[in-house]
Design a protein around this motif. Structure first.
Motif, PDB file in Angstrom:
ATOM      1  N   ASP A  38       1.348  -1.901   2.378  1.00  0.00           N
ATOM      2  CA  ASP A  38       2.251  -0.845   2.828  1.00  0.00           C
ATOM      3  C   ASP A  38       2.282  -0.808   4.353  1.00  0.00           C
ATOM      4  O   ASP A  38       1.238  -0.842   5.006  1.00  0.00           O
ATOM      5  CB  ASP A  38       1.804   0.514   2.307  1.00  0.00           C
ATOM      6  CG  ASP A  38       1.911   0.616   0.789  1.00  0.00           C
ATOM      7  OD1 ASP A  38       2.875   0.062   0.239  1.00  0.00           O
ATOM      8  OD2 ASP A  38       1.043   1.246   0.160  1.00  0.00           O
ATOM      9  N   THR A  76      11.899  -3.582   1.541  1.00  0.00           N
ATOM     10  CA  THR A  76      10.679  -4.097   0.946  1.00  0.00           C
ATOM     11  C   THR A  76      10.940  -5.504   0.428  1.00  0.00           C
ATOM     12  O   THR A  76      11.933  -5.755  -0.259  1.00  0.00           O
ATOM     13  CB  THR A  76      10.229  -3.190  -0.200  1.00  0.00           C
ATOM     14  OG1 THR A  76       9.831  -1.917   0.339  1.00  0.00           O
ATOM     15  CG2 THR A  76       9.070  -3.789  -0.971  1.00  0.00           C
ATOM     16  N   ARG A  86       5.663  -3.819   1.743  1.00  0.00           N
ATOM     17  CA  ARG A  86       6.335  -2.649   1.177  1.00  0.00           C
ATOM     18  C   ARG A  86       6.580  -1.641   2.292  1.00  0.00           C
ATOM     19  O   ARG A  86       5.644  -1.166   2.934  1.00  0.00           O
ATOM     20  CB  ARG A  86       5.514  -2.012   0.058  1.00  0.00           C
ATOM     21  CG  ARG A  86       6.194  -0.782  -0.543  1.00  0.00           C
ATOM     22  CD  ARG A  86       5.634  -0.430  -1.900  1.00  0.00           C
ATOM     23  NE  ARG A  86       4.198  -0.222  -1.883  1.00  0.00           N
ATOM     24  CZ  ARG A  86       3.433  -0.291  -2.977  1.00  0.00           C
ATOM     25  NH1 ARG A  86       3.976  -0.575  -4.155  1.00  0.00           N
ATOM     26  NH2 ARG A  86       2.129  -0.080  -2.897  1.00  0.00           N
TER      27      ARG A  86
END
Length: 360
Positions: free
Chosen positions: A141, A152, A157
């Motif tokens: 992330d 993404t 992400r």
């Protein structure tokens, strides 16, 4: 050409770029080293010595990327300038002096403008034992401003925010603060046990206070999920237990008079005045720990009740000392001095009303 004519920079041989640089580079960085787009594409052909790990991000070896390389690749992909150099006006990271592996070469953290690692990967970097090891994570992330045009893809992400926090530098990469990283991790988790273990470790490990975690969970609109609410209840209980331990230690280590602990106060034959965490009857000094979770739907009512109780006790001549868990953790000496001052000032006040002290 005269001897004063500047020479063009000589392109570096392709093999020299990979030597000692087991890390990703952007297409722009390669171009700055004299590698054309055509040469990059040729090196990244199937079976070639390089590989495209993410859009515009190239890994300078053919094997699987290390966890360290994936972190840097994700940041290069998400950074506003794609790693071409530091952007002006970016908030500097707070360095925590975590050693980088010997021989590793990294861009400066400032090169990752408006991008930082968050979620489970960030918690792993912060040292959470309940977070999975980096190699087991399929995606990393990365936190970016809400208006960034990114998607993404691959191992990256994208997580968006309206206000970027100040990152912490860990192992050479910018990482979101614990409370923010927790909220981003919880947003993707459905297992109640995992959520509870992460939130509990945040407090038990001294990473942050419960109120900071709950504020971030509230901003992320996660407090409507039943398994998150249950985990928050455990978090608050854990935080209160730690705060009480710090309070006991403060009284003992700073030689304060021993109070009566966790009691209810009442007027003789009258109404209940409320509970306090510590009370010195002879000096009429009460102490309260503010361990409220700051859940939006409960905060206003809880604060109104706290204010009402405090004002009532003070009208009766009882001094109320208000401490927070964070103050007890960060500056116990100062908090002990506050309590000692209140106790010493008791002799200069009018005698307080008589109250009945009962176990809570």
């Amino acid at each position: 050409m005269t001897h004063n004519t500047p020479l063009s920079p000589r392109p570096r041989p392709l093999h020299s770029l990979a030597d000692g640089r087991r890390r990703p580079m952007t297409v722009a960085q390669l171009r700055a080293h004299g590698v054309s787009a055509a040469e990059t594409n040729e090196q990244c052909r199937p079976g070639g010595p390089w590989q495209q790990l993410l859009p515009n991000v190239v890994l300078l070896h053919p094997g699987p990327p290390t966890s360290e390389e994936r972190l840097h690749a994700v940041l290069l992909y998400a950074a506003r300038d794609r790693g071409a150099g530091p952007a002006s006006g970016a908030a500097p990271a707070v360095s925590v002096s975590v050693p980088v592996q010997p021989g590793a070469e990294h861009p400066p953290v400032s090169a990752y403008a408006e991008a930082m690692i968050t979620g489970l990967a960030a918690l792993t970097l912060h040292g959470f034992s309940a977070a999975p090891p980096l190699p087991s994570l399929d995606v990393v992330d990365v936190l970016v401003p809400r208006m960034r045009r990114l998607r993404t893809t691959g191992c990256a992400r994208i997580v968006r925010t309206t206000a970027l926090p100040t990152p912490v530098e860990l192992t050479g990469v910018p990482v979101a603060p614990v409370a923010r990283a927790l909220a981003d991790a919880v947003a993707e988790l459905t297992d109640p046990g995992t959520v509870r273990r992460l939130l509990t470790e945040a407090v038990r490990g001294g990473h942050c206070e419960p109120a900071a975690v709950v504020r971030e969970l509230n901003r992320a609109r996660l407090l409507s999920r039943p398994h998150v609410v249950d985990a928050v209840d455990s978090l608050v209980a854990e935080g209160r237990a730690l705060a009480e331990q710090r309070l006991y230690r403060m009284v003992r280590e700073h030689a304060l008079p021993e109070p009566v602990w966790n009691v209810d106060l009442r007027l003789p034959g009258g109404p209940h005045l409320g509970g306090v965490d510590a009370f010195w009857p002879e000096q009429a000094v009460a102490l309260e720990l503010d361990t409220r979770a700051h859940r939006k739907q409960e905060d206003d009512a809880a604060w109104a009740e706290h204010t009402r109780k405090r004002e009532h006790l003070e009208r009766l001549g009882i001094t109320v000392v208000h401490l927070t868990p964070r103050k007890l953790r960060d500056c116990p000496e100062h908090q002990a001095a506050v309590v000692r001052t209140a106790l010493m000032a008791a002799g200069d006040r009018e005698p307080a009303a008589y109250v009945v002290v009962l176990p809570r």
